[in-house]
Design a protein around this motif. Structure first.
Motif, short mmCIF file in Angstrom:
data_model
loop_
_atom_site.label_atom_id
_atom_site.label_comp_id
_atom_site.label_asym_id
_atom_site.label_seq_id
_atom_site.Cartn_x
_atom_site.Cartn_y
_atom_site.Cartn_z
N ARG A 264 26.53 52.11 71.17
CA ARG A 264 25.38 51.43 71.77
C ARG A 264 24.83 52.25 72.93
NH1 ARG A 264 26.29 45.33 73.53
NH2 ARG A 264 27.30 46.29 75.31
N LYS B 252 20.56 49.12 76.69
CA LYS B 252 21.17 48.59 77.92
C LYS B 252 20.75 49.54 79.03
CE LYS B 252 25.51 46.27 79.04
NZ LYS B 252 25.01 44.92 79.30
N TYR C 219 17.07 44.69 83.28
CA TYR C 219 17.76 43.75 84.16
C TYR C 219 16.94 43.53 85.43
CZ TYR C 219 21.27 44.30 80.67
OH TYR C 219 21.90 44.30 79.45
N VAL D 111 28.62 43.11 71.46
CA VAL D 111 29.92 43.33 70.82
C VAL D 111 30.65 41.99 70.68
CG1 VAL D 111 32.17 44.47 71.12
CG2 VAL D 111 30.07 45.67 71.79
N THR D 112 30.49 41.13 71.68
CA THR D 112 31.15 39.82 71.65
C THR D 112 30.60 38.99 70.50
OG1 THR D 112 31.14 40.01 74.05
CG2 THR D 112 31.82 37.88 73.14
N GLY E 286 21.70 38.12 80.16
CA GLY E 286 22.86 38.98 79.93
C GLY E 286 23.80 38.47 78.87
N GLU F 139 17.23 36.07 73.84
CA GLU F 139 18.58 36.00 74.41
C GLU F 139 18.46 35.60 75.87
OE1 GLU F 139 20.46 39.89 74.72
OE2 GLU F 139 18.49 40.82 74.55
N THR G 191 30.35 39.96 77.12
CA THR G 191 31.63 40.45 77.62
C THR G 191 32.13 39.67 78.82
OG1 THR G 191 31.24 42.66 76.76
CG2 THR G 191 32.74 42.50 78.62
C1 LIG Z 1 20.99 41.34 77.71
C2 LIG Z 1 22.36 41.21 77.17
N1 LIG Z 1 22.51 40.59 75.98
C3 LIG Z 1 23.73 40.45 75.42
C4 LIG Z 1 24.87 40.92 76.04
C5 LIG Z 1 26.20 40.75 75.37
O1 LIG Z 1 26.70 41.98 74.96
P1 LIG Z 1 28.27 42.26 74.87
O2 LIG Z 1 28.82 41.16 74.04
O3 LIG Z 1 28.38 43.59 74.23
O4 LIG Z 1 28.78 42.22 76.26
C6 LIG Z 1 24.75 41.59 77.27
C7 LIG Z 1 25.91 42.15 77.99
O5 LIG Z 1 26.89 41.58 78.29
C8 LIG Z 1 23.47 41.72 77.86
O6 LIG Z 1 23.32 42.33 79.04
#
Ligand SMILES: Cc1ncc(COP(=O)(O)O)c(C=O)c1O
Length: 361
Positions: free
Chosen positions: A103, A205, A210, A266-267, A242, A239, A309
């Motif tokens: 990623r 990312k 952010y 990833v989660t 975060g 979404e 995460t």
């Molecule tokens: C905007 C955003 N969406 C989704 C996630 C979830 O991603 P991950 O499960 O890889 O942490 C994150 C990070 O935690 C994020 O910053």
């Protein structure tokens, strides 16, 4: 004060002014999130001529940057967020780091930055743990949060991809996200602001996403909510600032928004795999705000949760928007998947998917 020893291609400069074991243990009692840092950091340089070079583990400390460094002006930077877990039976592990490495490289491509070989990304994590492994907490639900990131350091005010970058990894011990049990969050529906545009950087990312979420997040707080949820320009749910969103339908199907401008968590990916293995159907598709609100009103949606995460899974208890407050149904699936996933991450359950990656061996 630094003492230098050579590793194959990483130079390790030990922090002789690092915390004593007693100071470290005190900091690990209640580290909170994102304010305590380990004694060292990884630093690898990239230049057009030299590629990735000068790999070092150095004492944690301030960075010297030219005032004209491109990152300070045009925000050319990408980052990742992951965790290191100490297993009660021994060993320090991280979770599916190759997905974070990939990623990060997708983010880097979008921001016209060099890609990092996956092996270098993984090696950097291991190198940090080799010197700072003692900072991985042993208390249940605590972790060492790992923050790999890359930024443009070339001093140049023209708008073009920089020719020099730094890749770094820092570690920050973090406490249990929910002290005193998981609590459902309230969500503010942002209709004045968007997180990402079609063709924009939503799937990357990168800091700018952010930065632009801070004002809508303040709006959410002013509305008495914990977090903000964004829509795309067509009115589909994207979404949180975060975290990804998952809807659980009354028939057990899990539905999660799919779009080019969502960060592919990833989660979420892992939770959906666990759910499929339990026999749940999983759909990745557009979800309109109407489908969400009507589904909750009719009982077709049985549960809504956010995942990422940091918190792993957070039930969504309330959706508030201009002129409405929808209480969300509460269900058990999100928290049960959370338990299964964290059991794997902390080594309490068999890692049948080979998701764990050992960092200290
Ligand atoms: C905007 C955003 N969406 C989704 C996630 C979830 O991603 P991950 O499960 O890889 O942490 C994150 C990070 O935690 C994020 O910053």
């Amino acid at each position: 004060m630094a003492e230098t020893t050579a590793l194959p291609d990483f130079l390790v400069q030990k922090n002789l002014a690092g915390k004593s074991p007693a100071e470290r243990e005190e900091l690990l009692v209640d580290p909170g999130f994102g304010t305590v840092f380990t004694d060292h950091m990884v630093d690898v340089c990239w230049s057009e001529r030299g590629g990735w070079h000068n790999a070092r583990v150095r004492p944690y400390g301030p960075i010297t940057l030219d005032p004209a460094a491109a990152v300070l002006h045009y925000a050319q930077e990408v980052f990742e967020g992951m965790k290191a877990y100490r297993h009660a039976g021994g060993g320090i592990y991280t979770f599916r780091p190759e997905l974070n490495a990939r990623r990060m490289n997708r983010s880097a491509r979008r921001l016209s930055m060099p890609e990092i070989p996956e092996e270098l990304f993984l090696r950097a994590l291991r190198e940090l743990i080799a010197v700072d492994g003692a900072w991985v907490p042993s208390n249940p639900d605590q972790t060492l949060y790992l923050r790999p990131y890359m930024y443009a350091k070339e001093a140049f005010l023209g708008v073009r991809p920089a020719k020099k970058y730094d890749f770094r990894v820092i570690g920050s011990p973090s406490g249990a996200y929910f002290s005193g049990g998981v609590k459902p969050v309230s969500i503010w529906l942002s209709e004045n602001y968007a997180r990402a545009a079609k063709g924009g950087t939503g799937a990357a990312k990168t800091g700018g996403n952010y930065a632009s979420s801070l004002l809508p997040q303040s709006e959410a707080i002013a509305q008495g909510c914990d977090q903000v949820v964004f829509l795309d320009s067509g009115g589909n749910v994207e979404e949180l600032g975060g975290m990804n969103v998952v809807f659980v339908k009354a028939d057990g199907t899990l539905v999660t928004p799919d779009s080019e401008s969502i960060l592919d968590g990833v989660t979420r990916n892992s939770l959906l795999t666990l759910a499929e293995e339990r026999g749940h159907k999983v759909e990745r598709r557009g979800v309109s705000l109407e489908e969400w609100r009507d589904g909750v009103a009719s009982g077709d949606i049985a549960e809504v949760f956010a995942c990422g995460t940091a918190a792993v899974v957070t039930p969504i208890g309330t959706l508030k928007g201009a002129g409405f407050v929808d209480e969300q149904p509460s269900g058990e699936l999100g928290l049960s998947l959370r338990e299964e996933l964290t059991d794997i991450q902390y080594g309490r359950r068999e890692d049948s998917h080979n998701w764990l990656y050992r960092l200290d061996a």
